[in-house]
Write a protein that holds these residues in place. Structure first.
Motif, short mmCIF file in Angstrom:
data_model
loop_
_atom_site.label_atom_id
_atom_site.label_comp_id
_atom_site.label_asym_id
_atom_site.label_seq_id
_atom_site.Cartn_x
_atom_site.Cartn_y
_atom_site.Cartn_z
N LEU A 145 0.06 -2.83 -9.52
CA LEU A 145 0.72 -4.11 -9.81
C LEU A 145 1.43 -4.64 -8.57
O LEU A 145 1.42 -5.84 -8.30
N ALA A 146 2.04 -3.74 -7.82
CA ALA A 146 2.72 -4.16 -6.59
C ALA A 146 1.74 -4.77 -5.58
O ALA A 146 2.06 -5.76 -4.92
N THR A 147 0.55 -4.18 -5.49
CA THR A 147 -0.44 -4.73 -4.55
C THR A 147 -0.87 -6.14 -4.94
O THR A 147 -1.26 -6.94 -4.08
N HIS A 148 -0.78 -6.45 -6.22
CA HIS A 148 -1.16 -7.80 -6.68
C HIS A 148 -0.20 -8.86 -6.12
O HIS A 148 -0.62 -9.97 -5.78
N TYR A 149 1.09 -8.51 -6.04
CA TYR A 149 2.09 -9.47 -5.58
C TYR A 149 2.40 -9.35 -4.10
O TYR A 149 2.99 -10.27 -3.52
N PHE A 150 1.99 -8.26 -3.47
CA PHE A 150 2.28 -8.05 -2.05
C PHE A 150 1.28 -8.84 -1.21
O PHE A 150 0.06 -8.69 -1.39
N PRO A 151 1.72 -9.69 -0.29
CA PRO A 151 0.81 -10.58 0.43
C PRO A 151 0.14 -9.98 1.66
O PRO A 151 -0.40 -10.71 2.49
N ARG A 152 0.16 -8.64 1.75
CA ARG A 152 -0.44 -7.99 2.90
C ARG A 152 -1.30 -6.81 2.47
O ARG A 152 -1.31 -6.43 1.30
N PHE A 153 -2.00 -6.20 3.46
CA PHE A 153 -2.72 -4.97 3.20
C PHE A 153 -1.75 -3.82 2.96
O PHE A 153 -0.62 -3.84 3.44
N MET A 154 -2.23 -2.79 2.28
CA MET A 154 -1.46 -1.55 2.17
C MET A 154 -1.73 -0.61 3.34
O MET A 154 -0.79 -0.08 3.93
N PRO A 155 -2.98 -0.35 3.72
CA PRO A 155 -3.23 0.62 4.79
C PRO A 155 -3.12 -0.01 6.18
O PRO A 155 -3.12 -1.23 6.34
N MET A 156 -3.04 0.84 7.19
CA MET A 156 -3.15 0.39 8.57
C MET A 156 -4.61 0.06 8.84
O MET A 156 -5.51 0.82 8.47
N LEU A 157 -4.85 -1.08 9.50
CA LEU A 157 -6.21 -1.49 9.81
C LEU A 157 -6.32 -1.84 11.29
O LEU A 157 -5.40 -2.44 11.86
N MET A 158 -7.43 -1.45 11.88
CA MET A 158 -7.74 -1.83 13.26
C MET A 158 -8.95 -2.75 13.20
O MET A 158 -10.05 -2.32 12.84
N THR A 159 -8.75 -4.01 13.50
CA THR A 159 -9.84 -4.99 13.40
C THR A 159 -9.99 -5.74 14.71
O THR A 159 -9.14 -5.65 15.61
N ALA A 160 -11.07 -6.51 14.81
CA ALA A 160 -11.30 -7.31 16.01
C ALA A 160 -10.23 -8.37 16.17
O ALA A 160 -9.98 -8.87 17.29
N ALA A 161 -9.59 -8.72 15.06
CA ALA A 161 -8.53 -9.73 15.10
C ALA A 161 -7.17 -9.12 15.39
O ALA A 161 -6.15 -9.80 15.37
N GLY A 162 -7.15 -7.80 15.62
CA GLY A 162 -5.88 -7.13 15.87
C GLY A 162 -5.59 -6.07 14.83
O GLY A 162 -6.34 -5.91 13.85
N SER A 163 -4.53 -5.35 15.04
CA SER A 163 -4.17 -4.26 14.13
C SER A 163 -3.21 -4.75 13.05
O SER A 163 -2.46 -5.72 13.26
N VAL A 164 -3.23 -4.06 11.91
CA VAL A 164 -2.34 -4.35 10.79
C VAL A 164 -1.54 -3.09 10.50
O VAL A 164 -2.10 -2.00 10.32
N LYS A 165 -0.22 -3.22 10.47
CA LYS A 165 0.63 -2.06 10.18
C LYS A 165 0.53 -1.69 8.71
O LYS A 165 0.36 -2.56 7.85
N PRO A 166 0.67 -0.40 8.39
CA PRO A 166 0.65 -0.01 6.97
C PRO A 166 1.90 -0.48 6.25
O PRO A 166 2.97 -0.62 6.86
N ALA A 167 1.77 -0.72 4.97
CA ALA A 167 2.93 -1.11 4.17
C ALA A 167 3.88 0.08 4.03
O ALA A 167 3.45 1.23 3.97
N ARG A 168 5.16 -0.21 3.95
CA ARG A 168 6.17 0.81 3.71
C ARG A 168 6.60 0.73 2.25
O ARG A 168 7.08 -0.31 1.79
N VAL A 169 6.43 1.83 1.55
CA VAL A 169 6.75 1.88 0.12
C VAL A 169 7.93 2.82 -0.09
O VAL A 169 7.92 3.96 0.38
N LEU A 170 8.95 2.34 -0.79
CA LEU A 170 10.11 3.14 -1.16
C LEU A 170 10.07 3.37 -2.66
O LEU A 170 10.02 2.41 -3.44
#
Length: 403
Positions: A145-170
């Motif tokens: 349910l949280a991923t539905h409302y979270f506007p970003r990726f959860m995992p770290m991603l390395m793409t041609a458009a740049g890297s994406v940091k992993p989400a921090r979950v508390l």
């Protein structure tokens, strides 16, 4: 004995107390099973599935309970349902017993009532523990349910458009729901941190790959927590102040917070104050799993999504298990099937094992007497019990840090 499975009528409740699988086993044991029409429809089971399993289907609500020896439900009955119950029947259900106001009405009809949330945390009770099975589902669903409302990726991603940091979950609370939330968030690639008042949960948290965050405890606080039977307990004002400061620091860095903290018989503790939410990042998400008991965040609203002034989504879904009704009902039904072994004899008659510790812990009404002092019971409903009723408080054993 005749076992009746009614359709749940509480708003948003999609589960059912018996599955075709468990009905088949009950019939094999010698019981008769009557299921209300469409009782399992929301859990994807047709009436034909129950008929194939050996049950009969009742279209008429008034005749549904005729001759019933035992009634199985997910949610405790309201006054209209109780009025339809035959006298001297037995009832097995979740009750939210600390707040349930109608024990007096059940006692007045000489109904034996068993609250499944009071099953003690002992080895023998694990296969009957509906709180754990449903919290397991809720913890999993909370992360999705949280991923539905979270506007970003959860995992770290390395793409041609740049890297994406992993989400921090508390995750606040490392009970059954919290541990499942940890495992699910880790599988989705998030960085997970966990807070729990009980230091003993550290090993479980770290075994799942999460970081354990804790308030430094005094020797007196450590001693107090050593005798809680695995449940959370209410702490001192000084501890709560230190806890609030720590959680505020962690929340400011978090992208998603899954909050599961409950204390048996009390309102949910406030862990995420309005000031803490105000420090969180725009786009972050709070899933308040304790919202039905007042919530761990004062901004939460039951079954609503609230957007804070600084752009934090606060999700107050009160019945996460009901969002996965097929598996939730299957697990609930298996728990109940195991519990019923304590209520019937080899000839399939209603014969509760009165001296069994699980029966004694879960029995809240018997032979016109109330065995649990429900905090929400009104004088009117208590007075409706027989004059010989003698209410005696039972030790609270409802689930704690599991939502």
């Amino acid at each position: 004995m005749l076992i009746v499975i009614p359709k749940e009528n509480q708003h948003g409740e999609t589960r059912v107390a018996a599955s075709p699988e468990t009905v088949k086993k009950l019939v094999k044991q010698g019981h008769q099973v009557r299921v209300q029409a469409n009782a399992g429809l929301a859990a994807t089971w047709q009436d034909s599935d129950y008929l194939t399993a050996g049950a009969s289907i009742s279209e008429d609500i008034t005749s549904l309970y005729s001759g019933a020896a035992l009634i199985l439900k997910v949610q405790a009955p309201n006054t209209q349902e109780i009025a339809l119950y035959p006298e001297h029947a037995a009832l097995v259900s979740l009750f939210d017993i600390h707040r349930y106001p109608h024990l007096g009405l059940l006692a007045a009809k000489q109904i034996d009532a068993y609250a499944l949330e009071l099953i003690p945390r002992i080895t023998r009770g694990q296969s009957m523990d509906v709180l754990s099975s449903q919290a397991n589902i809720a913890g999993y669903r909370a992360v999705l349910l949280a991923t539905h409302y979270f506007p970003r990726f959860m995992p770290m991603l390395m793409t041609a458009a740049g890297s994406v940091k992993p989400a921090r979950v508390l995750i606040l609370g490392a009970g059954v729901a919290g541990l499942q939330a940890i495992a699910t968030a880790k599988r989705l690639g998030a960085v997970v941190e966990v807070f729990d008042v009980r230091p003993a949960t550290r090993e479980q948290v770290e075994s799942l790959g999460a970081k354990f965050v804790e308030v430094e405890l005094s020797s007196e606080e450590q001693a107090a927590l050593a005798h809680t039977g695995g449940y959370a307990k209410e702490m001192s004002d000084d501890y709560r102040q230190r806890q609030s400061e720590l959680i505020a620091q962690q929340a400011a860095q978090a992208d998603i917070i899954i909050s599961t903290a409950l204390i048996p018989g009390k309102a949910a503790p406030i862990l995420l104050t309005a000031a803490t939410v105000a420090r969180m990042k725009a786009g972050s998400v709070i899933i308040d799993m304790a919202v039905s008991h007042g919530g761990n965040c004062p901004l939460s609203q039951t079954d609503q999504v609230v957007m804070s002034d600084n752009g934090v989504s606060i999700v107050g879904q009160s019945n996460l298990a009901a969002l996965m009704p097929t598996d939730a009902s299957s697990m609930f039904a298996r728990n109940v099937l195991t519990f019923l072994a304590l209520l019937s004899d080899k000839e399939a008659h209603y014969a509760p094992q009165q001296d069994d510790e699980i029966i004694q812990a879960t029995r809240v009404c018997h032979a016109g007497s109330i065995y649990f002092a429900s905090a929400s019971a009104t004088p009117a409903t208590q007075a409706s019990a027989t004059q010989s009723s003698q209410a005696s408080a039972v030790p609270a054993t409802a689930d704690a840090i599991t939502a």
